[in-house]
Write a protein that holds these residues in place. Structure first.
Motif, PDB file in Angstrom:
ATOM      1  N   LEU A  38      42.684 -27.201  20.365  1.00 61.66           N
ATOM      2  CA  LEU A  38      42.449 -26.174  19.359  1.00 61.66           C
ATOM      3  C   LEU A  38      42.394 -24.836  20.085  1.00 61.66           C
ATOM      4  O   LEU A  38      41.512 -24.604  20.910  1.00 61.66           O
ATOM      5  CB  LEU A  38      41.131 -26.442  18.623  1.00 61.66           C
ATOM      6  CG  LEU A  38      40.722 -25.429  17.563  1.00 61.66           C
ATOM      7  CD1 LEU A  38      41.773 -25.352  16.455  1.00 61.66           C
ATOM      8  CD2 LEU A  38      39.365 -25.805  16.981  1.00 61.66           C
ATOM      9  N   ASN A  85      39.461 -20.883  16.689  1.00 62.31           N
ATOM     10  CA  ASN A  85      38.707 -21.320  15.522  1.00 62.31           C
ATOM     11  C   ASN A  85      37.679 -20.235  15.201  1.00 62.31           C
ATOM     12  O   ASN A  85      36.511 -20.513  14.990  1.00 62.31           O
ATOM     13  CB  ASN A  85      38.040 -22.672  15.793  1.00 62.31           C
ATOM     14  CG  ASN A  85      37.489 -23.310  14.541  1.00 62.31           C
ATOM     15  OD1 ASN A  85      37.872 -22.979  13.430  1.00 62.31           O
ATOM     16  ND2 ASN A  85      36.563 -24.235  14.714  1.00 62.31           N
ATOM     17  N   LYS A 141      35.441 -20.587  12.288  1.00 58.52           N
ATOM     18  CA  LYS A 141      34.689 -21.855  12.277  1.00 58.52           C
ATOM     19  C   LYS A 141      35.050 -22.728  11.074  1.00 58.52           C
ATOM     20  O   LYS A 141      34.200 -23.341  10.445  1.00 58.52           O
ATOM     21  CB  LYS A 141      33.176 -21.594  12.301  1.00 58.52           C
ATOM     22  CG  LYS A 141      32.726 -20.678  13.413  1.00 58.52           C
ATOM     23  CD  LYS A 141      32.855 -21.332  14.759  1.00 58.52           C
ATOM     24  CE  LYS A 141      32.277 -20.445  15.839  1.00 58.52           C
ATOM     25  NZ  LYS A 141      33.075 -20.345  17.007  1.00 58.52           N
TER      26      LYS A 141
END
Length: 162
Positions: A88, A91, A94
């Protein structure tokens, strides 16, 4: 060609290197030693695997069948490798991981439900395929899909319907 060979890429799954390496060599953008290094790496692996040792069915991995590859143990190993191979990059908001209590999810994009596309061009027939849409529908009960675009380049986006 010169940039990728000098950076250490040894194999090209398309035809780009085949078409352009000779020209790069003639223009002195790449040297024979750059090509030799790539070929040495490529063929060293094949030699270590025994691919030049006669009848391939007599080699240690020469008789692997779909039942071997698709065994529960190998399926679990493949799933573990896939889970551990995910990266990932960002982010910031979130948004991931998705909450298990999510009641609905919109899945939009031409590759969300395209198992063949996700396999790429360097794979044998899979034991089973799980598209991102399949996986998300197993996680969120009300996952709604729309293609959005016909291809990633998006020449006919149907945003209103999506």
């Amino acid at each position: 060609v010169a940039g990728v060979l000098k950076a250490g890429m040894d194999v090209n799954c398309g035809s780009y290197l085949q078409k352009h390496t000779k020209s790069a060599l003639q223009q002195k953008k790449v040297s024979e030693s750059d090509i030799d290094r790539a070929l040495l790496n490529l063929f060293s692996v094949r030699i270590r695997l025994g691919l030049f040792n006669g009848d391939p069915t007599k080699l240690p991995y020469g008789n692997i069948s779909p039942k071997d590859v698709c065994s529960p143990a190998h399926q679990a190993l493949a799933l573990d490798a896939a889970r551990n191979g995910i990266v990932l990059l960002k982010n910031n908001l979130k948004l991931l991981p998705l909450s298990k209590s999510s009641s609905s999810l919109a899945v939009i994009g031409p590759n969300a439900n395209a198992a063949r596309t996700l396999l790429g061009n360097y794979a044998g027939p899979p034991c089973k395929t799980v598209t991102p849409l399949d996986a998300l529908r197993g996680y969120v009960k009300n996952a709604v899909y729309h293609q959005g675009c016909d291809v990633v380049a998006c020449s006919n986006a149907d945003i209103n319907q999506a």
